[in-house]
Structures are given as structure tokens and as C-alpha cells.
Design a protein around this motif. Structure first.
Motif, PDB file in Angstrom:
ATOM      1  N   ARG A  89     -12.033  28.898  13.478  1.00 16.94           N
ATOM      2  CA  ARG A  89     -12.651  30.065  12.848  1.00 16.94           C
ATOM      3  C   ARG A  89     -14.167  29.949  12.755  1.00 16.94           C
ATOM      4  O   ARG A  89     -14.822  30.886  12.283  1.00 16.94           O
ATOM      5  N   ASN A 118     -12.754  23.471  13.644  1.00 16.97           N
ATOM      6  CA  ASN A 118     -12.205  24.675  13.025  1.00 16.97           C
ATOM      7  C   ASN A 118     -12.384  25.892  13.945  1.00 16.97           C
ATOM      8  O   ASN A 118     -13.512  26.330  14.203  1.00 16.97           O
ATOM      9  N   HIS A 165      -7.297  25.796  11.886  1.00 16.77           N
ATOM     10  CA  HIS A 165      -8.349  26.443  11.109  1.00 16.77           C
ATOM     11  C   HIS A 165      -8.326  25.916   9.679  1.00 16.77           C
ATOM     12  O   HIS A 165      -7.328  25.341   9.225  1.00 16.77           O
TER      13      HIS A 165
END
Length: 408
Positions: A120, A118, A63
Motif C-alpha cells: 500500500r 508494504n 500490507h
């Protein structure tokens, strides 16, 4: 292993697909989008390289920042940085579990390394759920059928119960990576096998973290002395009846730590002989460092511990066989007020004892002073290391231990 989790020594990775969770969250230039520091990528490169060299197909999950932050961005730059560090291409894949990403994973060859987008960016990553609930997420359900093992090397996020941290442990054999293994062995070492005298040096502006560590260490009889610095010291001075004046009392209240004064009173009542308070403090007066005895503090900001306190603390540190330090002694970024932090760090570096720095600003200060080789272990995960030393259960570690039992 003694604490019940599997390591990379326990498995053969030749021809196996490995989902590898790392923490390469790094500072980013807000204008150019370039990474400003590659410390965490260097840290995890050992695990990545070893898996690749042992013939694994390495699928990296990571992340960068969190939604709403200016540095919440893709991992394209991270892939380039890892490629340069490892000396082998780390392919960036601009999705997490799309059909294209799944196809790339399926077609990987032994030793190949890819970095998915990523995690997230996936909205289900952030909620705090149980491992069983996280295992049912789209992220886990899409990726786990493509893999043989899950390796968790992200110690810095081990105190988070997020999907990519704990979800895969329910459906794949889950293994501690080299960073995770080193962190846990070092931190469990100070908890389980500490030699006396055991000295904790606790300060910083996150007083709740340090006071929670203090309470756990004292109540479990794992500390012989606790040397207080920073905001922690101010709270304990108030608890003991010293007048640190309105400015500094207000600072405690504004930070939301007023309730910790009562906690400090309780700890002093039970462990007064073990909790060491400063005898003098450094005050910011007309932009200069001026030192005062603790019973003569003016209504001005406390920025550091004083010289007499530093000398007394250094004696305790040099006598210690086991040391744990968390948080700077003062506002070390301000010229003239780095004395306490730097002198105590130098003493820890000179000590012959087993020493651990609990991450965060103190770890950064130690590294900037080139003390990495003089301190036994500088943790890569401030929040995680503090949580563990404070006696809290880390979700990632619990998941690793449960997986080891499940796939024994």
C-alpha cells in the motif's frame, strides 16, 4: 475443485518462484512501532512453510494498514516476527518492485523466503478496478515476469478488488493458499451442504452486515431460524412496533441504520416465524446491569440481551445442526454485559452442529474464551466471510476461478 479454484495440491513448486499474497495486517504500538499481535502471521505461516519446504522461492506480498493511519508503516517488524514463527529467515526487502528488489528475486534459491515492502506504499494498490485493469498496473507488470505462480492466501481481503489481490490472476496461474482454501471450503460448506435445523445468530453494531446476511439466508431458504441480538435486535424490535425509547432510537439513526427498519419490516412480513426477537433486554442503569421486558424498556442504553432471551436462544443453538454467528450480543467489553455474548458462544461451542463464527469482534471473543477447538471454524476475515455468506461475489475468489479456467 467443486467451486472451481485451484489449490496448492494441484501444483509442483520445486524450483518455482511464487508470489504469495498474505494478510498480516496487525495492531502496532503507536510509540514503539512494535507489533502487538502476531495472530495473522501464525495463521499464514502454514502456507509459507509448506511452499518453502516444497522447494519454492517464496516472494511475500502484504500490507499494513492504509495511508493516513498512524499504523501505516513498513513490514520490517513483520519479517522479524515471521522469522521467529517459522524458524527460518524471512528476508525483509525495503521496496516492492525496484531494480534491487527484482535482482533479489531473480537470485533467490529454492526454499528461500523474502517479504517485499508494504504494497500500500504503492499508490495504485488501493483503487477499485477490474482484474484486467489491475493487470496493467506497474506492480503487476514489474513482478509477474519474475514469477511462475501467484498464490492468494489473503482471505481477509478477498472482498477487495485491489491490485495485489486480483491483478496477477490475469497473467499467472493463480492458486488458493491454505488459509484461503480452508475459509472457502468452510463457508461454501454452510451455503451448500448445511444440515437442518440451520440457525443464524446475528447481532453486533454493524447491523447492515448482519441484516444483509439474514436477507440472503432467508430468501435463499438457507436458514430455519435467525436469532437476533445487539443492534440488529433493536432494529427489528422497532420494526415490530416495540418502543425502545428515544435514546436507543437515536442510536440507530446516528449509526445511519434508520433505513434498515423498513428492510426489517419487509423481512418480518415474509419470514416472521423464522426471525426470533429478544423477550427481555439488559439496560445500563446507574452503571449496573438491569433487565427489563421488551415492552417496559426505559429511556436508557440497551447493552445486552436479557437472561430469558439467553436461555431461549441457547435451546435453539443446542438443537442446531448448522450454526453461523456474527456480531456480539451486546457491549461485551463492559463488565456485567458480557453475559449474552459469552453464554451464546459457550452454547455454540457445546453444540454438536457444524459451527462458524464470521470473524471480527465475535471471533476475538471466542478466542479469548479458548473456544477455538470447540467451534468448527472461526473465520480470519470478518468482512470477507460476511460478504460471502450474504451472497456477494468476492473479487479474489472470482479471480481464482477465472484463472483456473484460463490455465486449465
Amino acid at each position: 475443485m467443486e467451486h472451481g479454484f485451484d489449490t496448492m495440491d494441484d501444483y509442483d513448486f520445486e524450483g518455482k518462484t511464487v508470489l504469495l499474497r498474505v494478510d498480516v495486517n496487525s495492531p502496532v504500538d503507536p510509540l514503539s512501532g512494535e507489533l502487538l499481535d502476531d495472530t495473522r502471521m501464525v495463521l499464514h505461516s502454514t502456507t509459507i512453510e509448506e511452499l518453502s519446504e516444497r522447494g519454492a522461492k517464496v516472494v511475500i506480498l502484504a500490507h499494513q494498514s492504509r495511508p493516513g493511519k498512524s499504523d501505516f508503516t513498513t513490514l520490517k517488524q513483520h519479517a522479524l516476527a515471521l522469522t521467529n514463527i517459522i524458524g527460518k529467515e524471512v528476508q525483509y526487502v525495503d521496496s516492492i518492485f525496484s531494480s534491487e528488489a527484482q535482482k533479489i528475486i531473480t537470485n533467490m534459491v529454492n526454499g528461500e523466503i523474502i517479504l517485499l515492502e508494504n504494497v500500500r506504499f504503492f499508490s495504485e494498490e488501493m483503487p477499485k478496478l477490474s482484474a484486467e485493469e489491475q493487470a496493467n498496473s506497474v506492480l503487476v507488470q514489474k513482478l509477474y515476469p519474475l514469477a511462475n505462480y501467484f498464490v492468494n492466501d489473503a482471505f481477509a481481503t478477498a472482498h477487495r478488488s485491489q491490485t495485489s489481490i486480483i491483478g496477477f490472476s490475469q497473467v499467472l496461474p493463480s492458486i488458493a493458499g491454505r488459509v484461503m482454501e480452508l475459509e472457502l471450503n468452510s463457508l461454501f460448506g454452510i451455503l451448500d451442504n448445511a444440515q437442518e435445523p440451520r440457525v443464524y445468530v446475528l447481532g453486533g453494531i454493524k447491523a447492515d452486515d448482519s441484516i444483509n446476511v439474514m436477507a440472503n439466508a432467508l430468501k435463499s431458504n438457507k436458514a430455519d431460524y435467525v436469532l437476533t441480538t445487539g443492534l440488529v435486535a433493536n432494529i427489528f424490535l422497532v420494526a415490530k412496533g416495540y418502543n425502545i425509547q428515544e435514546y436507543n432510537n437515536n442510536f440507530i439513526r446516528e449509526r445511519g441504520f434508520e433505513d434498515y427498519i423498513e428492510i426489517a419490516k419487509e423481512l418480518l412480513a415474509d419470514y416472521d416465524e423464522k426471525i426470533i426477537l429478544p423477550v427481555d433486554l439488559a439496560i445500563l442503569e446507574n452503571d449496573n446491569r438491569v433487565e427489563y421486558s421488551i415492552d417496559e424498556i426505559p429511556n436508557l442504553p440497551i447493552y445486552d440481551i436479557g437472561s430469558k432471551t439467553i436461555e431461549a436462544y441457547k435451546e435453539k443453538i443446542l438443537e442446531a445442526k448448522t450454526l453461523f454467528a456474527n456480531g456480539p450480543a451486546g457491549v461485551f467489553e463492559k463488565e456485567g454485559f458480557n453475559l449474552g455474548t459469552e453464554d451464546l458462544l459457550n452454547a455454540i461451542g457445546q453444540s454438536n452442529g457444524f459451527s462458524i463464527i464470521g470473524g471480527g469482534h465475535l471471533a476475538a471473543a471466542a478466542s479469548s474464551m479458548d473456544l477455538d477447538d470447540d467451534i468448527t471454524h472461526i473465520s480470519s476475515g470478518g468482512g470477507a466471510s460476511i460478504s460471502l455468506i450474504a451472497g456477494e461475489e468476492l473479487p479474489a475468489v472470482k479471480a481464482l476461478i477465472e484463472s483456473a479456467k484460463r490455465y486449465k
